[in-house]
Design an enzyme around this catalytic site. Structure first.
Site, PDB file in Angstrom:
ATOM      1  N   SER A 181       0.736  -1.186  -0.050  1.00  0.00           N
ATOM      2  CA  SER A 181       0.044   0.136  -0.009  1.00  0.00           C
ATOM      3  C   SER A 181       0.792   0.990  -0.037  1.00  0.00           C
ATOM      4  O   SER A 181       1.733   1.520  -0.899  1.00  0.00           O
ATOM      5  CB  SER A 181      -0.950  -0.057   1.137  1.00  0.00           C
ATOM      6  OG  SER A 181      -1.819   1.077   0.968  1.00  0.00           O
ATOM      7  N   ASP A 204      -5.785  -3.878  -2.526  1.00  0.00           N
ATOM      8  CA  ASP A 204      -4.617  -3.390  -1.723  1.00  0.00           C
ATOM      9  C   ASP A 204      -4.163  -4.454  -0.577  1.00  0.00           C
ATOM     10  O   ASP A 204      -4.900  -5.375  -0.009  1.00  0.00           O
ATOM     11  CB  ASP A 204      -5.164  -2.406  -0.613  1.00  0.00           C
ATOM     12  CG  ASP A 204      -4.153  -1.826   0.344  1.00  0.00           C
ATOM     13  OD1 ASP A 204      -3.110  -2.410   0.325  1.00  0.00           O
ATOM     14  OD2 ASP A 204      -4.441  -0.885   0.910  1.00  0.00           O
TER      15      ASP A 204
END
Length: 755
Positions: free
Chosen positions: A457, A606
């Site tokens: 991320s 993610d």
């Protein structure tokens, strides 16, 4: 069956065959000699036939890894006048490969003992009264020539390979007047293995005979040939080394065993080759040649000598068929294992097999902790699966990488955490300032000191900027601020204002195009091309970014590794053909914040939901620096979720991997050397007076009292960036943190700290 010569042959050549030379990629072939039409008595009584030749190729090969391209075939003809193979009822030509020539032998011919075709083979099953058995000499590709001096076919009563040794009086033996002999062992059935999960699925397909000590001493080389394919559903080409449908050569205690021999925790396994297509190649696949005399191809002689030295009387060498990871299949239609024996090679020197039992026990502890952590969250990891595989001999005995001064592998791991990513950048800045002081160099970049960077991320964005774009920390901080403001400055819609409403509405808070354009702008500024590829040829700093495959049932349940380098053979490489911006987008697609990213028919989300601290995904560690974005509020698994933010706090919890790594890091390579540092602002900060002062200084107009929890769930408030930096700088002033920074920097710089 006694040792065979031409005196007791059923069928033999009347003289040498004219050399068969190839001038293109088309196969050149010639019928050498053939039998009379066989009668009913032959078809009834014959139980086994074998072709033997005294032959060689042209004596050189530009690339030995490409294998041998001169070989012999047994062919069934319809009658004595025919020159083309007879066809089966299915329309297939009745042709069987017997053996190849010894590769690039520029001395005398080698005595080759071809494959044994017995009642289990299709060859004898297809023989009919009146058929003719012929020997065909073949070559392919420019420069390849097949020189066949003498050939003969023997037939005998059926024997079971599991009941004889290579060198006993029931198999043709190598006479002293011939320097080299080559024995071929054929599969009698097809073999299929399929994998539906991350775990390795394998099966022993066929084996050599048992080996006696004399054969082991004279062992010179081994090579596997297969007619095989991976899953038929595979449409795209598979890059070299990126297939998880492959074959191994394994040492078995006896030919009847179903698993490799294990000694001191090492599984005696050597990789042969991978399948690379959904179709069976018409000329088959040639595995790696393990030759104890080959000093030209890197590592081959080293690994071949280890294999020879590991053999014991009574052992056999088997072919193992493997597949791993969801959807992978290995269909092996037929195979041929060639063992070369020589009267001139040195005797076997027993291989000293290191004891990896203790390391395995440590790794098992890590595996157990990883499995428990991932299972509790409902996620799967290819790395966990690869760690569950055996400690392979071909890995244990492979020459180590030539790092200068034997320095450790240095790895930087960056957690996810939204705008809190400014915190690990601030910590790294302090560490690199100390490295610069130790090195006496004012201007240094992290990519010059870390061999690899891995991130998830926001940590993935940092790894991309520092590692792939080779930014300084100052550049990275500047670009990070710009990206955060551009991406998080405006919500995607006026109705959806927070995580809960986005979650309930099944939508997202921010427009992904803002993120995509921001990343493309940064990439263009650094590399000149906004669509620059993620992949690099031999990058000095390797970069691995974590994403996850979105599931129809739940998000982020399978890890995806996006790299700027070619991976090894242990875990899949999913990122070839990706642009840098696509990697950034895939690792940032956090549910409720951004929509999934779609590419190649798959959806990616993610990687922070399960792999927020990606340290678990990397284990070849000499120095691991793990940077967190602040320890989140304590929310226990299984207590029930009161909000979407609570779910995010659980899924992005980086401390579980850290606590396990802290206990087990000493078990990694270079045991008991300091190698693991974790820097993460502690929730104990909430007890410090200065925390409240700093928070008030940044949010003096706020009517609500902000707590530590409020700070740590600020995933998308770009206005909090300055406050988080100031909090981090203050935290870095703690004495214990300063000490950790100093020792970590010394390890990175390979310098001794001065008292």
């Amino acid at each position: 069956m006694a040792s065979h010569t031409t005196d007791d042959a059923w069928l033999q050549s009347s003289g040498p065959c004219d050399p068969v030379a190839a001038y293109s990629d088309q196969v050149e072939s010639k019928i050498w000699f053939k039998s009379k039409p066989v009668d009913r008595d032959f078809c009834y009584r014959v139980t086994q036939i074998q072709l033997c030749t005294d032959s060689k190729d042209q004596g050189y090969a530009n690339d030995k890894r490409g294998g041998s391209w001169t070989w012999f075939e047994l062919v069934i003809l319809a009658d004595e006048t025919s020159t083309v193979p007879k066809k089966s009822k299915d329309g297939d030509e009745l042709v069987w490969r017997s053996h190849s020539n010894r590769l690039a032998n520029n001395s005398s011919p080698t005595r080759h003992f071809g494959a044994v075709f017995d009642r289990r083979s299709d060859l004898l099953a297809n023989f009919e009264v009146g058929d003719v058995l012929a020997v065909r000499v073949c070559s392919r590709f420019p420069g390849w020539v097949n020189y066949a001096e003498r050939g003969f076919i023997v037939r005998a009563n059926l024997f079971t390979p599991h009941r004889w040794t290579l060198g006993s009086d029931v198999v043709p033996s190598l006479s002293e007047d011939v320097e080299d002999g080559s024995y071929s062992f054929m599969s009698t059935t097809a073999c299929t293995v399929k994998s539906s999960g991350n775990e390795l699925v394998s099966k022993i397909w066929f084996t050599t005979a048992a080996l006696d000590q004399d054969t082991i001493d004279r062992f010179e080389a081994i090579q596997l040939f297969t007619a095989s394919r991976l899953q038929e559903s595979q449409k795209d080409p598979i890059p070299e080394g990126d297939s998880f449908s492959w074959f191994d050569l394994v040492i078995l205690d006896t030919p009847a065993k179903a698993v490799p021999r294990v000694e001191n925790g090492v599984s005696l396994v050597w990789q042969s080759h991978h399948n690379d297509s959904a179709h069976i190649h018409p000329f088959g696949l040639q595995g790696r040649l393990y030759d104890v005399e080959d000093d030209e191809v890197p590592d081959v002689q080293h690994l071949a000598l280890a294999l020879k030295g590991a053999l014991k009387p009574g052992n056999a060498i088997g072919v193992r068929v493997n597949a791993q990871y969801p959807g992978w299949e290995n269909y092996a239609k037929s195979g041929q294992l060639v063992v070369r024996i020589s009267n001139s090679v040195p005797q076997a020197v027993p291989t000293v097999i290191p004891d990896v039992t203790t390391a395995d026990e440590g790794l098992a502890e890590v595996r157990r902790a990883m499995k428990e952590f991932y299972n509790e969250l409902g996620y799967t990891s290819a790395t966990l699966a690869s760690l569950s595989n055996e400690a392979r001999a071909d890995v244990i005995f492979a020459p180590p990488p030539a790092y200068e001064e034997s320095r450790p592998l240095r790895l930087l791991s960056c957690d996810g955490g939204g705008v809190r990513g400014v915190s690990p950048l601030r910590i790294l800045k302090k560490i690199m300032e100390k490295v610069a002081e130790l090195e006496g160099k004012p201007d240094i970049k992290p990519c010059e000191y870390f061999d690899m960077m891995v991130g998830t991320s926001t940590g993935g964005l940092i790894a991309l900027m520092l590692g792939r774009l080779k930014m300084s920390i100052e550049e990275c901080e500047e670009k990070y601020d710009e990206i955060s403001k551009k991406v998080f400055g405006t919500k995607a819609g006026w109705v959806i204002r927070d995580e809960t409403s986005a979650f309930i509405g099944g939508t997202y808070l921010y427009d992904p195009k803002n993120l995509e354009e921001a990343i493309k702008t940064v990439v263009k500024d650094k590399l000149g091309d906004p669509l620059a590829p993620m992949f690099e040829e031999n990058p000095e700093c390797k970069v691995l970014v974590m994403s996850a495959l979105a599931s129809k049932v739940e998000d982020a349940n399978t890890a995806v590794h996006l790299r700027n380098y070619k991976t090894d053979d242990s875990i899949p490489s999913e990122s070839l053909g990706w642009a840098i911006w696509e990697v950034a987008r895939a690792t940032s697609a956090a549910p409720v914040y951004f929509p999934r990213f779609e590419k190649g028919g798959l959806a990616f989300v993610d990687g922070g939901l399960g792999w927020n601290n990606p340290s678990y995904e990397n284990f070849t560690i000499g120095c691991l620096v793990s940077l967190g974005t602040g320890i989140p509020p304590e929310v226990k698994l299984g207590t029930g979720l009161t909000s979407v933010k609570d779910f995010i706090a659980i899924a992005t919890n980086s401390e579980v991997p850290h606590n396990q790594l802290r206990r087990s890091a000493e078990l990694f390579p270079r045991a008991f050397e300091p190698k693991y540092w974790r820097f993460n602002m502690s929730k104990k900060m909430s007890e410090e007076d200065w925390v409240e002062k700093i928070v008030k200084g940044w949010f003096s107009d706020s009517t609500e009292k902000l707590t530590y929890k409020d700070i740590m769930v600020k995933m998308d408030d770009w206005s909090a960036i300055g406050m988080i930096r100031e909090l981090t700088d203050k935290w870095l002033e703690h004495a214990e943190v300063i000490k950790s920074v100093d020792t970590c920097a010394a390890r990175i710089a390979m310098k001794e700290l001065k008292n």
